[in-house]
Write a protein that holds these residues in place. Sequence first.
Motif, PDB file in Angstrom:
ATOM      1  N   PRO A 103       0.929  -1.191  -0.088  1.00  0.00           N
ATOM      2  CA  PRO A 103      -0.238   0.168   0.144  1.00  0.00           C
ATOM      3  C   PRO A 103       0.904   1.367  -0.169  1.00  0.00           C
ATOM      4  N   VAL A 104       2.077   1.319   0.566  1.00  0.00           N
ATOM      5  CA  VAL A 104       3.009   2.432   0.384  1.00  0.00           C
ATOM      6  C   VAL A 104       4.266   2.217  -0.268  1.00  0.00           C
ATOM      7  N   CYS A 105       4.965   3.278  -0.292  1.00  0.00           N
ATOM      8  CA  CYS A 105       6.337   2.909  -1.161  1.00  0.00           C
ATOM      9  C   CYS A 105       7.543   2.314  -0.573  1.00  0.00           C
ATOM     10  N   THR A 106       7.978   2.527   0.541  1.00  0.00           N
ATOM     11  CA  THR A 106       9.293   1.744   0.973  1.00  0.00           C
ATOM     12  C   THR A 106       8.981   0.561   1.052  1.00  0.00           C
ATOM     13  N   PRO A 107       7.807  -0.359   1.395  1.00  0.00           N
ATOM     14  CA  PRO A 107       7.818  -1.639   1.268  1.00  0.00           C
ATOM     15  C   PRO A 107       7.697  -2.027   0.002  1.00  0.00           C
ATOM     16  N   SER A 108       7.001  -1.485  -0.882  1.00  0.00           N
ATOM     17  CA  SER A 108       7.036  -2.013  -2.450  1.00  0.00           C
ATOM     18  C   SER A 108       8.417  -2.180  -2.859  1.00  0.00           C
ATOM     19  N   ARG A 109       9.041  -1.184  -2.684  1.00  0.00           N
ATOM     20  CA  ARG A 109      10.494  -1.009  -3.051  1.00  0.00           C
ATOM     21  C   ARG A 109      11.260  -2.058  -2.648  1.00  0.00           C
ATOM     22  N   ASN A 110      11.329  -2.506  -1.342  1.00  0.00           N
ATOM     23  CA  ASN A 110      12.211  -3.481  -0.718  1.00  0.00           C
ATOM     24  C   ASN A 110      11.408  -4.838  -1.119  1.00  0.00           C
ATOM     25  N   ALA A 111      10.221  -4.958  -1.470  1.00  0.00           N
ATOM     26  CA  ALA A 111       9.732  -6.317  -2.124  1.00  0.00           C
ATOM     27  C   ALA A 111      10.275  -6.430  -3.560  1.00  0.00           C
ATOM     28  N   THR A 124       5.530  -0.595 -13.461  1.00  0.00           N
ATOM     29  CA  THR A 124       4.711  -1.056 -12.284  1.00  0.00           C
ATOM     30  C   THR A 124       4.590   0.172 -11.477  1.00  0.00           C
ATOM     31  N   ALA A 125       3.413   0.639 -10.859  1.00  0.00           N
ATOM     32  CA  ALA A 125       3.119   1.411  -9.877  1.00  0.00           C
ATOM     33  C   ALA A 125       3.932   1.100  -8.530  1.00  0.00           C
ATOM     34  N   ASP A 126       4.212   1.811  -7.543  1.00  0.00           N
ATOM     35  CA  ASP A 126       4.740   1.189  -6.423  1.00  0.00           C
ATOM     36  C   ASP A 126       3.454   1.019  -5.283  1.00  0.00           C
ATOM     37  N   TYR A 167      -7.220  -1.768   0.423  1.00  0.00           N
ATOM     38  CA  TYR A 167      -8.250  -2.174  -0.429  1.00  0.00           C
ATOM     39  C   TYR A 167      -7.549  -2.295  -1.853  1.00  0.00           C
ATOM     40  N   GLU A 168      -8.256  -2.586  -2.808  1.00  0.00           N
ATOM     41  CA  GLU A 168      -7.778  -2.802  -4.215  1.00  0.00           C
ATOM     42  C   GLU A 168      -7.010  -1.566  -4.848  1.00  0.00           C
ATOM     43  N   GLY A 169      -7.378  -0.369  -4.373  1.00  0.00           N
ATOM     44  CA  GLY A 169      -7.217   0.885  -4.981  1.00  0.00           C
ATOM     45  C   GLY A 169      -5.685   1.340  -4.563  1.00  0.00           C
ATOM     46  N   GLY A 170      -5.314   0.770  -3.254  1.00  0.00           N
ATOM     47  CA  GLY A 170      -4.004   0.887  -2.737  1.00  0.00           C
ATOM     48  C   GLY A 170      -3.024  -0.193  -3.362  1.00  0.00           C
ATOM     49  N   THR A 171      -3.569  -1.189  -3.960  1.00  0.00           N
ATOM     50  CA  THR A 171      -2.496  -2.208  -3.915  1.00  0.00           C
ATOM     51  C   THR A 171      -2.791  -3.052  -5.164  1.00  0.00           C
ATOM     52  N   ARG A 172      -3.489  -2.796  -6.210  1.00  0.00           N
ATOM     53  CA  ARG A 172      -3.490  -3.044  -7.493  1.00  0.00           C
ATOM     54  C   ARG A 172      -2.912  -2.314  -8.554  1.00  0.00           C
ATOM     55  N   PHE A 226      -1.515 -14.393  -1.661  1.00  0.00           N
ATOM     56  CA  PHE A 226      -0.477 -13.361  -1.328  1.00  0.00           C
ATOM     57  C   PHE A 226      -1.064 -12.626   0.114  1.00  0.00           C
ATOM     58  N   ILE A 227      -0.136 -12.091   0.583  1.00  0.00           N
ATOM     59  CA  ILE A 227      -0.190 -10.947   1.813  1.00  0.00           C
ATOM     60  C   ILE A 227      -0.304  -9.757   1.354  1.00  0.00           C
ATOM     61  N   TYR A 228      -1.152  -8.833   1.543  1.00  0.00           N
ATOM     62  CA  TYR A 228      -1.247  -7.470   0.975  1.00  0.00           C
ATOM     63  C   TYR A 228      -0.301  -6.589   2.261  1.00  0.00           C
ATOM     64  N   ASN A 229      -0.294  -7.095   3.670  1.00  0.00           N
ATOM     65  CA  ASN A 229       0.439  -6.330   4.337  1.00  0.00           C
ATOM     66  C   ASN A 229       0.100  -7.021   5.787  1.00  0.00           C
ATOM     67  N   LEU A 230       0.877  -6.807   6.439  1.00  0.00           N
ATOM     68  CA  LEU A 230       0.461  -7.393   8.129  1.00  0.00           C
ATOM     69  C   LEU A 230       1.258  -6.258   8.884  1.00  0.00           C
TER      70      LEU A 230
END
Length: 485
Positions: A69-77, A268-270, A292-297, A360-364
Motif C-alpha cells: 500500500p505504500v512506497c518503501t515496502p514495495s521497493r524493498n519487495a 509498475t506503480a509502487d 483495498y484494491e485501489g491501494g494495492t492493485r 499473497f499477503i497485502y500487508n501485516l
Amino acid sequence: MASNCFTKILCVFSLLVVTAYTKPPNIVFMVADDYGWNDVGFRNPDMITPNIDKLAYEGVILNQSYVQPVCTPSRNAFMTGVYPFKAGLQHLVILPEQATCAPTNRTFLPQYLKKLGYATHALGKWHLGFCKWECTPTYRGFDSFYGFYNGQETYYNRTVVGGIDFRDDKKAVLPDVTKYSTYIYAERAKEIIEKHDQDEPLFMYFPFQSVHEPIEVPVSYENMYSGIKNEGRRKYCGMVTAMDDLVGNVTAALKENGMYDDTLFVFTADNGGWTTFHGNNYPLRGGKATVYEGGTRATAFITGAGLMKKGYTYNGMMHAVDWMPTILSAAGGKPVDTDLDGIDQWDSLRTGAPSKRTEFIYNLDDKNPPICGHAAIRVGDYKLIEGYPGAYPGWYKPETVSEQNPDTGSTKHEQQPNILGRELFNLKDDPYEHKDLSLIHRDIADQLSKRMAEYHAQMVPANFPGNTASASPKNYNGYWTPGWC
Ligand SMILES: *[C@@H]1O[C@H](CO)[C@@H](O)[C@H](O)[C@H]1NC(C)=O
Ligand SMILES: *[C@@H]1O[C@H](CO)[C@@H](O)[C@H](O)[C@H]1NC(C)=O
Ligand SMILES: *[C@@H]1O[C@H](CO)[C@@H](O)[C@H](O)[C@H]1NC(C)=O
Ligand SMILES: *[C@@H]1O[C@H](CO)[C@@H](O)[C@H](O)[C@H]1NC(C)=O
C-alpha cells in the motif's frame, strides 16, 4: 588452399559460437510513484500517455499485479523478493530522520545481476534508507545512482523537510533548479544508454519521482488538460504526461542506439494513486495507504525481449515480491536464498501460462492501530481484511470537470469510522469490494484468517524508530547525507 580451408572452418566455427551465445536482455524496470489505476490512457481515455500505452499494448498488460500500500515496502519487495513484514518494513515508510534502512543482510536484485555481467544503474527515488552509506544504492549493487534518497521532494529545487536531497553516485549535487526534474532524469538516462558498452547487458532501475506530490509541472503539460477545472487534478494529469514523455525518450534513446529490440521493460506503480493529491483509482476502492484494491492493485505491464506471447491482458496473479526472481530469471539467473516469498513467474509471463501464485499477503502491520493495524490476505478469489483498512475507504471518481459536479464523484477524503472488525470479498464476482461477505461466509473468513495467522507467526516487529536529531541537513552543508547511524 590449406590455409583458406582452415580460415573457412574457423569462420564457420566462430559463427556457431556467436549464434550459440545469446546475451541476456537489457532490462528497464520502471516504477511510477503513487500512480493510480485510472491514470493511464489504456484504461482512461482522458489521460494522455501515448508512450506508455504503446509499450503496454505491444506487450502484456497485467490486470492482477499487486504491490504494497505504500512506497518503501514495495521497493524493498522489488529488490529482495521478501515480504516487508519479514523485513520490519510493514509500517508506513522510512521517514527522513529515521536511523534505519532496508535490511542489509539481503541480496538486492542488481547484486545478482552484476554476477551475470550486467551494468546496473539506478535513477530517481531510492526510499530504502540512507542513514549510512551501506544502505545506499551504490553499495547495494548499482554501478551508478542519480537521484534522491528520501520518499519525495520538490521537482525544481529538490528539497524535502529543510534539506536538499540529490546525488550523482555518492556526490551531493544540485542539478539546474530551473529545470523540471523529469527532464533531468531523461537526459541522464540518455547519457547512460549512449555510453553503455553493448558487450554487456544493461539493467536500468528507474523509480520515477513522478507522480508523487508535490503537485508541480511545467505549464505546457498542465495546458494539455485545460478542460479540467480542478487545478490539482489538471496539474497531476500534466505530471502524468511529463512522465510519459520521459518513458518515450528512454525508448527513443534505446532505439537510436540499437538496443531497443534486446530490451525487456517492466513497468509498475509502487502503490495506488494518492487521492488526497489527485491520483485516481476508480472504479477500484480506496487508494494509497489502504489495503483495498485501489491501494494495492497496480497499473503494470511487461513488454519487449523474450516474451513469446504479446498484445493481450494477463489476468494471472502477480505480487511485488515476484519481480525480483522473475526479472532475475529473464536474465538467466536464480536467487541463492531459498527463503524468498517471491515466485519466479517468468515462464508464465513469457508464454501466457497460468500464474504460479494463488495467494499473497497485502500487508501485516500490528503497529499503532488505528493509524495502521491492518492485515489482509488473498487466497484464490477471496480476500480477507482484518483491522483498519486505511483512511480512504470510498470509491472516488476523477475530479474531471468541477469539484462540485456530483457526476464526477467525490473529492472528499474524510476518514470514516474505523472498521476494526473484518471484511471478506469475493474479488472474482466483486473486484471493486462493494459487498462484505464476512457474515455470510464465516467459514471462508475463518479459513483465510487461519492462513493469515500462519504468516503472522513469521512476522518480525516493525522497525520504526523515532527521529534522530543528528540526521539534520544542517550538519551536512544543507544536504540529506549518510553518516548518522
Ligand atoms: C537480517 O536482519 C534483520 C534485521 O535487520 C533480522 O531480523 C534478520 O534476522 C536478519 N536475517 C538474517 C538471515 O541474518
Ligand atoms: C523550493 O521550492 C518550493 C516549491 O517547490 C518552495 O516552497 C520552497 O520555498 C523552495 N525552497 C527554497 C530553499 O528555495
Ligand atoms: C524528450 O525529448 C525531446 C526531444 O529531445 C525533448 O524536447 C523533451 O523535452 C524530452 N522530454 C522529457 C520529459 O525529457
Ligand atoms: C481485468 O480485471 C477486471 C476485474 O477487475 C475484469 O472485469 C476485466 O475483464 C479484466 N480485463 C481483461 C481485459 O481481462
